[in-house]
Design an enzyme around this catalytic site. Structure first.
Site, PDB file in Angstrom:
ATOM      1  N   ASP A  99       0.486  -1.644   0.307  1.00 29.62           N
ATOM      2  CA  ASP A  99       0.152   0.183  -0.195  1.00 29.62           C
ATOM      3  C   ASP A  99       0.903   1.616   0.297  1.00 29.62           C
ATOM      4  O   ASP A  99       1.902   1.316   0.436  1.00 29.62           O
ATOM      5  CB  ASP A  99      -1.096   0.023   1.599  1.00 29.62           C
ATOM      6  CG  ASP A  99      -2.506   0.398   0.881  1.00 29.62           C
ATOM      7  OD1 ASP A  99      -2.756   1.490  -0.145  1.00 29.62           O
ATOM      8  OD2 ASP A  99      -3.211  -0.030   1.090  1.00 29.62           O
ATOM      9  N   GLU A 148      -0.909   1.764  -4.866  1.00 31.68           N
ATOM     10  CA  GLU A 148      -0.722   3.675  -4.572  1.00 31.68           C
ATOM     11  C   GLU A 148      -1.720   3.778  -4.832  1.00 31.68           C
ATOM     12  O   GLU A 148      -1.951   5.578  -5.805  1.00 31.68           O
ATOM     13  CB  GLU A 148       1.059   4.336  -5.386  1.00 31.68           C
ATOM     14  CG  GLU A 148       0.953   3.410  -7.257  1.00 31.68           C
ATOM     15  CD  GLU A 148       0.650   4.885  -7.700  1.00 31.68           C
ATOM     16  OE1 GLU A 148       1.482   5.217  -8.066  1.00 31.68           O
ATOM     17  OE2 GLU A 148      -0.491   4.782  -7.893  1.00 31.68           O
ATOM     18  N   TRP A 149      -2.777   2.594  -5.813  1.00 34.92           N
ATOM     19  CA  TRP A 149      -4.281   4.199  -5.827  1.00 34.92           C
ATOM     20  C   TRP A 149      -4.417   4.782  -7.037  1.00 34.92           C
ATOM     21  O   TRP A 149      -5.302   5.840  -7.383  1.00 34.92           O
ATOM     22  CB  TRP A 149      -5.056   4.784  -5.061  1.00 34.92           C
ATOM     23  CG  TRP A 149      -4.146   4.410  -3.608  1.00 34.92           C
ATOM     24  CD1 TRP A 149      -4.723   2.817  -3.146  1.00 34.92           C
ATOM     25  CD2 TRP A 149      -3.868   4.834  -2.657  1.00 34.92           C
ATOM     26  NE1 TRP A 149      -3.873   3.014  -1.759  1.00 34.92           N
ATOM     27  CE2 TRP A 149      -3.741   4.341  -1.347  1.00 34.92           C
ATOM     28  CE3 TRP A 149      -3.040   6.329  -2.458  1.00 34.92           C
ATOM     29  CZ2 TRP A 149      -2.526   4.862   0.275  1.00 34.92           C
ATOM     30  CZ3 TRP A 149      -2.777   6.450  -0.946  1.00 34.92           C
ATOM     31  CH2 TRP A 149      -2.281   5.865  -0.621  1.00 34.92           C
ATOM     32  N   ASP A 164     -10.333   3.182  -3.702  1.00 37.31           N
ATOM     33  CA  ASP A 164     -10.863   1.595  -3.352  1.00 37.31           C
ATOM     34  C   ASP A 164     -12.387   1.315  -4.075  1.00 37.31           C
ATOM     35  O   ASP A 164     -12.582   2.548  -4.575  1.00 37.31           O
ATOM     36  CB  ASP A 164     -11.053   1.568  -1.674  1.00 37.31           C
ATOM     37  CG  ASP A 164      -9.289   1.402  -1.092  1.00 37.31           C
ATOM     38  OD1 ASP A 164      -8.673   1.742  -1.672  1.00 37.31           O
ATOM     39  OD2 ASP A 164      -9.857   1.519   0.443  1.00 37.31           O
TER      40      ASP A 164
END
Length: 383
Positions: free
Chosen positions: A148, A182-183, A204
């Site tokens: 993450d 890392e979105w 998310d």
């Protein structure tokens, strides 16, 4: 200046001496289970063991779901020597013993960490401890790391921090699937292929139809970046978590599979409905996801409330999805061979992968009635 720095880092990564994440993993998108979507921080070894048993008993492992992954909250602190320590209350037997149990069932085991000082839930992160953590994971028998991006220093971009863990994992000599999370903030589809086996392209997911549509919009344009060894990751599956309808979950699963997304189950598999199990074990849809060509499906036609998606498959076949985004009304939808990029005059047998039957021979166009928020999904097989 910040944008120039980021561009320079990306350029440097592209010509770095490391030719990529040469671990032999991820030739097709990963499939498995992760604790976060349903359990959050309420995890323990009993839940994991029960999950493993349920996945075997229900046939989920038989169709390819082979990774059993802990998400955040398994770790508690570090020893004086810097070694990560699992929560002794939740995991009294230790992580190595849990990994051994998973392996004894013929499955693979994964853990979670963070490229910052702390995880998103405030547990110890791996920044500065990459080598010792990678060696610890390897000694425990870990097969998968979700990594993450919370609590990271502002002056160190993901393009700097993630390769450090890649190199640490490679140095262990144990193949460990590297799932970067890392979105999508720094456009990992542009630079992550030499670093990870998959990279999150969005924030998310949640058990929300609008959120699923938002993620589809963000992930779809990146389709050319995916391929064997490295995949765009629009986050885990919400199928079975109870908010959406069976039709919505069916569409969600179909499009995730078509996009070559990781198929990571996020529900409580010990309490699945028949519909949930039917969706998750559809081998014809899973076959799209695991196809050897590894070409991510993408949108080829868009109307006001309708979309057509397509992906080439091995052996001259094509996966085609008619997707009705209208929330209330069914729609009759048509796609032409020209819109699919197929040869004019060619004939294909259409096999409906949800009805599990051939629905006709088509030349030039394919059409079907599609339920609101629903899909008609077919494999076109050369006649």
């Amino acid at each position: 200046m910040k944008l120039l720095l980021i561009s320079a880092v990306v350029a440097a990564l592209c010509v770095a001496s490391s030719v990529g994440l040469d671990n032999g993993l991820g030739r097709t998108p990963q499939m498995g289970f992760n604790t976060w979507n349903h359990f959050g921080c309420n995890i323990n070894e009993t839940i994991i063991r029960s999950t493993v048993d349920a996945m075997i008993d229900t046939g989920l492992t038989a169709v390819g779901y082979n990774y059993i992954n802990l998400d955040d909250c398994w770790a508690l602190n570090r020893t004086a020597a810097g070694v990560i320590v699992a929560d002794p209350v939740a995991f009294p037997s230790g992580i190595a013993a849990l990994a051994s149990y998973v392996h004894s069932k013929g499955l693979l085991f994964g853990v979670y960490s963070d490229a910052g000082t702390k995880t998103c839930a405030g547990r110890p992160g791996s920044l500065g401890y990459e080598k010792i953590d990678a060696q610890t994971y390897a000694s425990w028998g870990v097969d998968y790391l979700k990594y993450d991006n919370c609590n990271a220093p502002a002056d160190q971009t993901p393009m700097v921090r993630y390769p450090v863990m890649r190199d640490a994992l490679n140095a262990t000599g144990r193949p460990i699937f590297f799932s970067m999370c890392e979105w999508g903030d720094y456009d990992p589809a542009k630079w992550a292929a030499p670093v990870g086996n998959s990279w999150r392209t969005t924030g998310d997911v949640s058990d929300s139809w609008s959120r699923i549509i938002t993620i589809l919009e963000a992930n779809e344009p990146l389709w050319k970046a995916a391929g064997p060894g490295g995949w765009n990751d629009p986050d885990m599956l919400e199928v079975g978590n109870g908010v959406l309808s069976t039709t919505e979950y069916t569409s969600h699963f179909t499009l995730w599979a078509l996009m070559k997304a990781p198929l990571i189950i996020g529900c409580d598999v010990t309490k699945m409905t028949n519909d949930t199990l039917r969706i998750l074990t559809n081998t014809e849809v899973i076959e799209w996801n695991q196809d050897s060509l590894g070409i991510q499906g993408h949108r080829v036609k868009r109307g006001l409330l309708s979309e057509v998606w397509m992906a080439p498959l091995a052996n001259g076949r094509f996966a085609v999805v008619l997707f009705n985004t209208d929330p209330l009304l069914s729609a009759h939808m048509t796609v032409t061979w020209a819109e699919l990029g197929l040869t004019a005059g060619s004939k294909y047998t259409a096999r409906d992968v949800w009805q599990h039957k051939n629905v006709g021979l088509y030349a030039g166009t394919f059409d079907a009635q599609v339920a609101p928020k629903g899909v008609v999904a077919v494999t076109l097989v050369p006649a």
